[in-house]
Design a protein around this motif. Structure first.
Motif, short mmCIF file in Angstrom:
data_model
loop_
_atom_site.label_atom_id
_atom_site.label_comp_id
_atom_site.label_asym_id
_atom_site.label_seq_id
_atom_site.Cartn_x
_atom_site.Cartn_y
_atom_site.Cartn_z
N GLY A 8 0.80 -1.03 -0.08
CA GLY A 8 0.10 0.03 -0.15
C GLY A 8 0.55 1.25 -0.12
N GLY A 9 1.99 1.22 -0.18
CA GLY A 9 2.88 2.14 -0.13
C GLY A 9 2.75 3.14 -1.30
N GLY A 10 3.52 4.29 -1.35
CA GLY A 10 3.69 4.94 -2.57
C GLY A 10 3.82 6.66 -2.36
N LEU A 11 3.63 7.05 -3.43
CA LEU A 11 3.81 8.84 -3.47
C LEU A 11 2.48 9.38 -3.50
N VAL A 12 2.39 10.22 -2.65
CA VAL A 12 1.23 11.01 -2.48
C VAL A 12 1.39 12.42 -2.10
N GLN A 13 0.56 13.28 -2.37
CA GLN A 13 0.73 14.73 -2.36
C GLN A 13 0.31 14.97 -0.77
N ALA A 14 0.93 15.97 -0.29
CA ALA A 14 0.23 16.47 1.09
C ALA A 14 -1.11 16.94 1.08
N GLY A 15 -1.76 16.42 2.29
CA GLY A 15 -3.27 16.36 2.43
C GLY A 15 -3.75 15.18 1.93
N GLY A 16 -3.22 14.32 1.33
CA GLY A 16 -3.90 12.99 0.67
C GLY A 16 -3.81 11.89 1.59
N SER A 17 -4.47 10.79 1.39
CA SER A 17 -4.46 9.79 2.14
C SER A 17 -3.87 8.50 1.38
N LEU A 18 -3.65 7.70 2.29
CA LEU A 18 -2.91 6.04 1.92
C LEU A 18 -3.61 5.32 3.02
N ARG A 19 -3.74 4.01 2.63
CA ARG A 19 -4.05 2.82 3.45
C ARG A 19 -3.03 1.65 3.21
N LEU A 20 -2.29 1.58 4.26
CA LEU A 20 -1.28 0.35 4.32
C LEU A 20 -1.84 -1.06 4.95
N SER A 21 -1.42 -2.07 4.42
CA SER A 21 -2.11 -3.24 4.90
C SER A 21 -0.78 -4.15 5.41
N CYS A 22 -0.91 -4.91 6.19
CA CYS A 22 0.36 -5.89 6.57
C CYS A 22 -0.45 -7.34 6.82
N LYS A 76 -9.10 -12.09 8.36
CA LYS A 76 -8.19 -12.00 7.17
C LYS A 76 -6.78 -11.90 7.53
N ASN A 77 -6.21 -11.98 8.86
CA ASN A 77 -4.94 -11.91 9.47
C ASN A 77 -4.40 -10.76 8.84
N THR A 78 -4.81 -9.43 8.91
CA THR A 78 -4.45 -8.41 8.51
C THR A 78 -4.82 -7.12 9.39
N VAL A 79 -3.60 -6.31 9.33
CA VAL A 79 -3.73 -5.05 10.13
C VAL A 79 -3.45 -3.85 9.09
N TYR A 80 -4.20 -2.97 9.31
CA TYR A 80 -4.32 -1.70 8.48
C TYR A 80 -3.58 -0.56 9.18
N LEU A 81 -3.49 0.40 8.51
CA LEU A 81 -3.17 1.74 8.75
C LEU A 81 -3.58 2.80 7.97
N GLN A 82 -4.64 3.45 8.21
CA GLN A 82 -5.31 4.67 7.53
C GLN A 82 -4.86 5.58 7.57
N MET A 83 -4.23 6.62 6.82
CA MET A 83 -3.34 7.63 6.94
C MET A 83 -3.98 8.74 6.10
N ASN A 84 -4.26 9.70 6.77
CA ASN A 84 -5.21 10.85 6.33
C ASN A 84 -4.41 12.16 6.57
N SER A 85 -4.61 13.27 5.55
CA SER A 85 -4.02 14.51 5.79
C SER A 85 -2.54 14.43 6.14
N LEU A 86 -1.83 13.58 4.95
CA LEU A 86 -0.49 13.33 5.02
C LEU A 86 0.25 14.54 4.85
N LYS A 87 1.38 14.66 5.74
CA LYS A 87 2.50 15.82 5.59
C LYS A 87 3.87 15.43 4.88
N PRO A 88 4.73 16.17 4.70
CA PRO A 88 5.70 15.70 3.88
C PRO A 88 6.78 15.04 5.18
#
Length: 119
Positions: A8-22, A76-88
């Protein structure tokens, strides 16, 4: 042996969101305490968030409180991290980790996934 694989990683603009899965394999996921850590360039690894075995209790670093949410799905044996309002300053390699019952150290780690937040 517990194996953890982040995605779930990647490049995002400031203020954007991403969700990581493990996703975990090996052992019984519902018995593990899970957490997310990160390591920014030139800095030491730091704690981000953790979650209890049932998911009923969570804890966050002050720097992400109110912006990030950790959750888990024990089916699902999965942990998530929802990341909002991302900053540099959130730019880092993010790792998930598992701690077994009756232990104090996170003994199992994923390979990490890069998050880059552009300004």
């Amino acid at each position: 042996q517990v194996q953890l694989v982040e995605s779930g990683g990647g490049l995002v603009q400031a203020g954007g969101s991403l969700r990581l899965s493990c996703t975990a394999s090996g052992g019984t996921f519902s018995t593990y305490y899970m957490a997310w850590f990160r390591r920014a360039p030139g800095k030491e690894r730091e704690f981000v968030a953790r979650i209890s075995r049932s998911g009923g209790s969570t804890d966050y670093a002050d720097s992400v409180k109110g912006r990030f949410t950790i959750s888990r799905d024990n089916v699902k044996n999965t942990v998530y991290l929802q990341m909002n309002s991302l900053k540099p300053e959130d730019t880092a390699v993010y790792y998930c980790a598992a701690r077994l019952l009756l232990t104090v150290q996170y003994a199992y780690w994923g390979q990490g996934t890069q998050i880059t937040v552009s300004s």
